[in-house]
Structure formats: structure tokens, C-alpha cells
Write an enzyme that holds these catalytic residues in place. Structure first.
Site, PDB file in Angstrom:
ATOM      1  CG  ASP A 125      -1.959   0.849   1.095  1.00  0.00           C
ATOM      2  OD1 ASP A 125      -1.888   2.059   0.785  1.00  0.00           O
ATOM      3  OD2 ASP A 125      -3.250   0.624   1.627  1.00  0.00           O
ATOM      4  CB  CYS A 137      -6.885   1.865  -0.265  1.00  0.00           C
ATOM      5  SG  CYS A 137      -5.591   2.877   0.758  1.00  0.00           S
ATOM      6  CE  LYS A 181      -5.243  -1.921   2.886  1.00  0.00           C
ATOM      7  NZ  LYS A 181      -4.689  -0.344   3.413  1.00  0.00           N
ATOM      8  CG  HIS A 219      -5.628  23.297  -9.748  1.00  0.00           C
ATOM      9  ND1 HIS A 219      -6.872  22.867  -9.381  1.00  0.00           N
ATOM     10  CD2 HIS A 219      -5.883  23.638 -11.347  1.00  0.00           C
ATOM     11  CE1 HIS A 219      -7.697  22.704 -10.360  1.00  0.00           C
ATOM     12  NE2 HIS A 219      -7.058  23.010 -11.384  1.00  0.00           N
ATOM     13  CG  ASP A 278      -2.945   0.663  -2.643  1.00  0.00           C
ATOM     14  OD1 ASP A 278      -1.898   1.102  -2.444  1.00  0.00           O
ATOM     15  OD2 ASP A 278      -3.704   0.683  -1.737  1.00  0.00           O
ATOM     16  CG  HIS A 279      -2.277   4.538  -3.378  1.00  0.00           C
ATOM     17  ND1 HIS A 279      -1.781   4.957  -2.189  1.00  0.00           N
ATOM     18  CD2 HIS A 279      -3.533   3.849  -2.740  1.00  0.00           C
ATOM     19  CE1 HIS A 279      -2.188   4.567  -1.103  1.00  0.00           C
ATOM     20  NE2 HIS A 279      -3.434   3.836  -1.324  1.00  0.00           N
TER      21      HIS A 279
END
Length: 528
Positions: A37, A77, A125, A248, A310-311
Site C-alpha cells: 500500500d 486504496c 489486505k 490550483h 495500489d498507489h
């Protein structure tokens, strides 16, 4: 033709058919995936890998293929994992946030392997089905359109624990890793059919900050002197930040809700980043336990091993931690694959994403893909065989985000050295355009400098996903979900939502914030 000749002919044809799927190897390989993760993919190859010692990721680099441009399909996630397990983009599965993801009965690639002769096992997980994560997290996602700012997270901090002998910090991850290694040694080694094994890790996700209560997010980067010794502190950079006034509007909202708009010293920022890299080193050691179990049992020679995440993790880049952003630290993931029939020491520049893993796994197992998938098999890019189908891989990747800590649906299209980010309906919030090659830090939005590029990429993005319509659907879902939750609480609503957000700015003016929500719910033309 005699019966024995017919039988031999059938066997030859079967072998040839499978050879077309995965070289000429007639033995279906075991498939093992380790998914961490919040692992920044840029530290799996040069120059990022020099910052922290990751021996087992380096092992996969040397004996397998490393994807240099691998992206998540959603930088959070549950939606990201939903895309990986289903092989479908987020807008197709409507995995809008950490609470709204896949149905429990969805067919994953692991299910298909199980139906086609593989022994399957999942540990750790998983996190891709609906209904999980904290109530505070989902309420903030539902109300992100409301015109107020909330401090949804605790201020990021680093925390030193133990001493040079303290190795096992993430105890739940280590427990799962031990059980995974034991399963490989005891079960994997004696099975007569091929097996597919998945281990999901929570590291290097930051830890929950206990002092903020049960509803707070995780904002503590925790490690020990042992793992910190694996980090080359002199190579840990302090990222450049834009002034708050120049950010932004969506990035500003994210910075504020992540509690990062205050003052940070360079020492604080560097400490958070150093501890994050140390947490990556601990995750790498868990990967190492899986590698060792496969090697010791003699299974490694017939096993395809995949490491991914996942990221990523921003770790104070762009004045943020966590993910929920299309900046590289959040959206880029590691992807390394090694195994029989796959090229060793290869670095792949091609743009890929997590939805590509579904068709890749199926092709490894010689299984036909069901229906239309969002991704493409990666085997033609890394196989040593010339017999694979040469279906062209897309020259773009898509990532989208609809959850908390960002006040608009976000769509990222990466093509060549361009990264195009569109928001909401494409009109109410300005887009961003970055040249990743010339501007690795993503500090210069050049959308007004290259209008022809923006027009081309926006047209391509709309051909892939009708993002204004998707944004409308998410906007409607948020209102309906929040209304249903509020109505279920009755008179307790005001107290419950105030308690959920006790560490935020909500308590300063409960009635004003409730009025803002009422106006949002009654305004059908609100921005989305």
C-alpha cells in the site's frame, strides 16, 4: 487412424494452443502477487532506488522486468484495488470512494484461476469491496462539494520507535507475511496443481495517529533506527512547493484538508520523507520472505512473481502527504514481474496501469479473458517468446479520483511526456497540463502555453470516458448517499457529524456548516 495416434494428436494440439498463450512452456506457472500500500513506484528504479536499500525489489529488477511508467487507476486504496481485481476502469465499476467499490460477488482474476485448475490463496489486505473504511472518511467524500474547508486529517509527523534491533514494527503485516511464507513451504511445495497466491501489505501506508481518535486518518510515519539505517539520508530531498496563493484550487483544498497548510521546517519535511523510505524498506523485507520461501522450496523456477502497489505516497511533495492526487508521487506505482519465459533485467518504458494485471494473469494461465477488459496483457512487452499475440498496447493510461480530500472528480490522462488533468465538467474548474520530462516536479502548469495539446488530449480523454457525465453521476451519488445516512440518524444527526469531525473546523460554526449542507442538497445546479 488408431486410437493411440488420435490421443497423441489431441495432446499435441492442446500443447500448441497453450504455447500460443505463453511461449512454448506447456506447464502453467504458479502466480504469486505481493501488493503493498502507498509505495512510490519511482523508488523501484534509478535514480529513486538509490535513496533507500531495497534488496528484494532489486532482486526482481535483475531477474525480471521493471515497468518505469506504471500508474494506479485511482490514487486511493479501495477504488484502485477494485480496478486491479476486476480489470475495469473505476467509472465502469462505479467505485467512487473507499466506501463504494465492488460487490462481494464480482468475478476477479483469482476467481477465474480457481475455476480453471489453480489452487488459490489470498492473505493480508484485500480491500476492494464496498462497505469499509471509517464513517468520517465517507462523509467527507460525500460532502466534498459543500463550500467549506475541513481539516480531515491529522498533521503529518514522524515517530521513532525501538532501537537497532527493532525490525518488526508493522506487526499485522509481519504476521500475514509469516503465514504466507509458511503456506508456500507447507502447501505450495506439495500441491499437484499450479497455485495462485496473493499477499496484501498495509506498509508503507502511514500509521493511524492515536491521539486524534478513532475517526482520524493515518498521519504518522513510524520506523526504527534499524530501518532508518537503510536510507541514504543525504539523498533525501526536500521538495519544492508553490506558494499557497499559486496553487490550483483543487490542490489547495487537498493541502488544507490534509492539514498541511501550516508552517513546516525543512527538518520536519525531510524527517517525514526519511521515515517513509524506511517504511518502504520494511515492506521490501516482507517481499523478501516470500522470495525466500519460493527459492527454498524450489518453486521459484516455475513461479511468476509480481510486486506492485495500489498507489503511491506524496510524502510532503506538493505540500501534501497521503495520496488522492494525480501528482507522480501519488499516482505512480511499482510494477516488477519475474518468472519463467520472461525477460531478465528489462526496463519497460511503455505506459501501463493496474487494470493490465487482470489480462496478464489470465494469459499466463492460458485462460481466455471474459468480455471486454479495460487493460491489456503485459506479456508481449516482457516475454522472451515470439509466439505471443501481438495485440497492441494502448499508448495512454487513465486514472480517475472521486473520493475525499479533493473537492472535484479528477481525471488524469498520461500520453508520452504529457500529463493532462481535467476536473468535474471540464469547464467550472481549470485543467492542468504538465510536461513530465522537462518538469519532473510538476510545478509548471502549461495548459495555457500549449492550447493545441490541451485540446487534443481533452478530445482523447472524452473518447475514453465521458467525464462530465461521470462527474454528474458521482455528484448525484454523493447527495443521495449523504441524505440516506443523515435521514437514518434522525435527531442525532447534528451530534454525530460534529463528533465525527471534532478535530476539524466543524465545531467553530456548526449551524453555518449545516446551512451550507442544506443549501448544497437543495441546489440541483451545484457544481460538480
Amino acid at each position: 487412424m488408431e486410437s493411440m495416434d488420435i490421443l497423441m494428436l489431441v495432446l499435441i494440439l492442446l500443447c500448441q494452443n497453450f504455447g500460443e498463450s505463453f511461449g512454448q512452456n506447456v506447464s502453467r506457472p504458479n502466480i504469486v502477487m505481493v501488493m503493498s500500500d502507498a509505495f512510490d513506484g519511482r523508488i523501484s528504479f534509478d535514480p529513486g532506488r538509490k535513496v533507500v536499500h531495497l534488496p528484494y525489489i532489486n532482486y526482481l529488477r535483475e531477474l525480471g522486468s521493471t515497468f518505469l511508467n506504471a500508474y494506479t487507476n485511482s490514487p486511493i486504496c479501495c477504488p484502485s484495488r477494485a480496478a486491479m481485481w476486476s480489470g475495469q476502469f473505476v467509472h465502469l465499476t462505479q467505485s467512487w470512494n473507499n466506501y463504494k467499490c465492488l460487490d462481494a460477488n464480482v468475478t476477479t482474476w483469482m476467481d477465474l484461476l480457481g475455476r480453471n485448475g489453480y489452487h488459490t490463496k489470498i492473505m493480508g489486505k484485500v480491500d476492494y469491496t464496498s462497505g469499509g473504511h471509517s464513517l468520517s472518511n465517507r462523509v467527507e467524500a460525500w460532502t466534498r462539494d459543500v463550500q467549506f474547508l475541513l481539516r480531515q486529517e491529522g498533521r503529518p509527523v514522524s515517530e521513532l520507535v525501538g532501537n537497532m534491533s527493532t525490525v518488526r514494527i508493522s506487526t499485522e503485516d509481519w504476521k500475514n507475511t509469516d503465514e504466507a511464507a509458511q503456506w508456500i513451504r507447507q502447501m505450495g511445495a506439495v500441491l499437484h496443481e499450479p497455485f495462485a497466491f496473493y499477499l496484501g501489505l498495509n506498509l508503507p501506508h502511514p500509521y493511524r495517529t492515536k491521539s486524534l481518535g478513532l475517526t482520524a486518518g493515518g498521519s504518522t510515519f513510524r520506523s526504527s533506527p534499524y530501518w532508518l539505517s537503510k536510507v541514504s539520508s543525504e539523498l533525501v530531498s526536500v521538495p519544492k512547493w508553490l506558494p499557497l496563493s499559486a496553487m490550483h484550487p483543487v490542490d489547495f483544498y487537498s493541502t488544507f484538508t490534509k492539514n498541511c497548510s501550516g508552517a513546516f521546517t525543512e527538518e520536519e519535511v525531510k524527517s517525514i520523507r526519511t521515515f517513509y523510505y524506511a517504511m518502504c524498506a520494511e515492506a521490501d523485507a516482507m517481499l523478501g520472505q516470500v522470495v525466500s520461501a519460493l527459492r527454498e522450496t524450489g518453486l521459484l523456477n516455475n513461479t511468476v512473481l509480481v510486486f506492485t502497489a495500489d498507489h503511491g505516497e506524496l510524502a510532503m511533495e506538493h505540500r501534501q502527504f497521503y495520496k488522492m492526487s494525480m501528482f507522480e508521487g501519488s499516482s505512480r506505482v511499482p510494477l516488477l514481474i519475474m518468472g519463467p519465459g520472461l525477460t531478465s533485467g528489462l526496463q519497460v518504458d511503455h505506459l501501463v496501469s493496474l487494470v493490465d494485471l487482470y489480462p496478464t494473469v489470465l494469459e499466463l494461465a492460458g485462460i481466455s479473458a471474459p468480455g471486454e477488459l479495460s487493460g491489456h496483457s503485459l506479456l508481449p512487452l516482457i516475454s522472451t517468446s515470439s509466439d505471443l499475440s501481438k495485440r497492441p498496447h494502448s499508448d495512454w493510461v487513465l486514472s480517475e479520483y472521486h473520493g475525499c480530500n479533493a473537492n472535484a472528480s479528477t481525471y488524469m490522462l498520461r500520453v508520452g511526456h504529457w500529463k493532462y488533468i481535467a476536473y468535474a465538467d471540464g469547464l467550472s474548474i481549470p485543467p492542468q497540463l504538465f510536461n513530465i520530462t522537462r518538469d519532473e516536479d510538476e510545478l509548471y502548469n502549461v495548459v495555457h502555453k500549449f492550447p493545441h495539446v490541451q485540446a487534443h488530449l481533452d478530445k482523447l480523454l472524452r473518447s475514453i470516458v465521458d467525464y462530465p457525465e461521470v462527474s454528474k453521476a458521482v455528484h448525484l451519488y454523493n447527495k443521495e448517499a449523504f441524505t440516506a445516512w443523515r435521514d437514518s440518524l434522525g435527531r442525532n444527526y447534528s451530534q454525530v457529524i460534529a463528533n465525527l469531525r471534532w478535530h476539524m473546523d466543524w465545531q467553530k460554526d456548526v449551524f453555518a456548516n449545516e446551512r451550507a449542507i442544506d443549501e448544497w442538497l437543495s441546489n440541483s445546479s451545484a457544481t460538480f
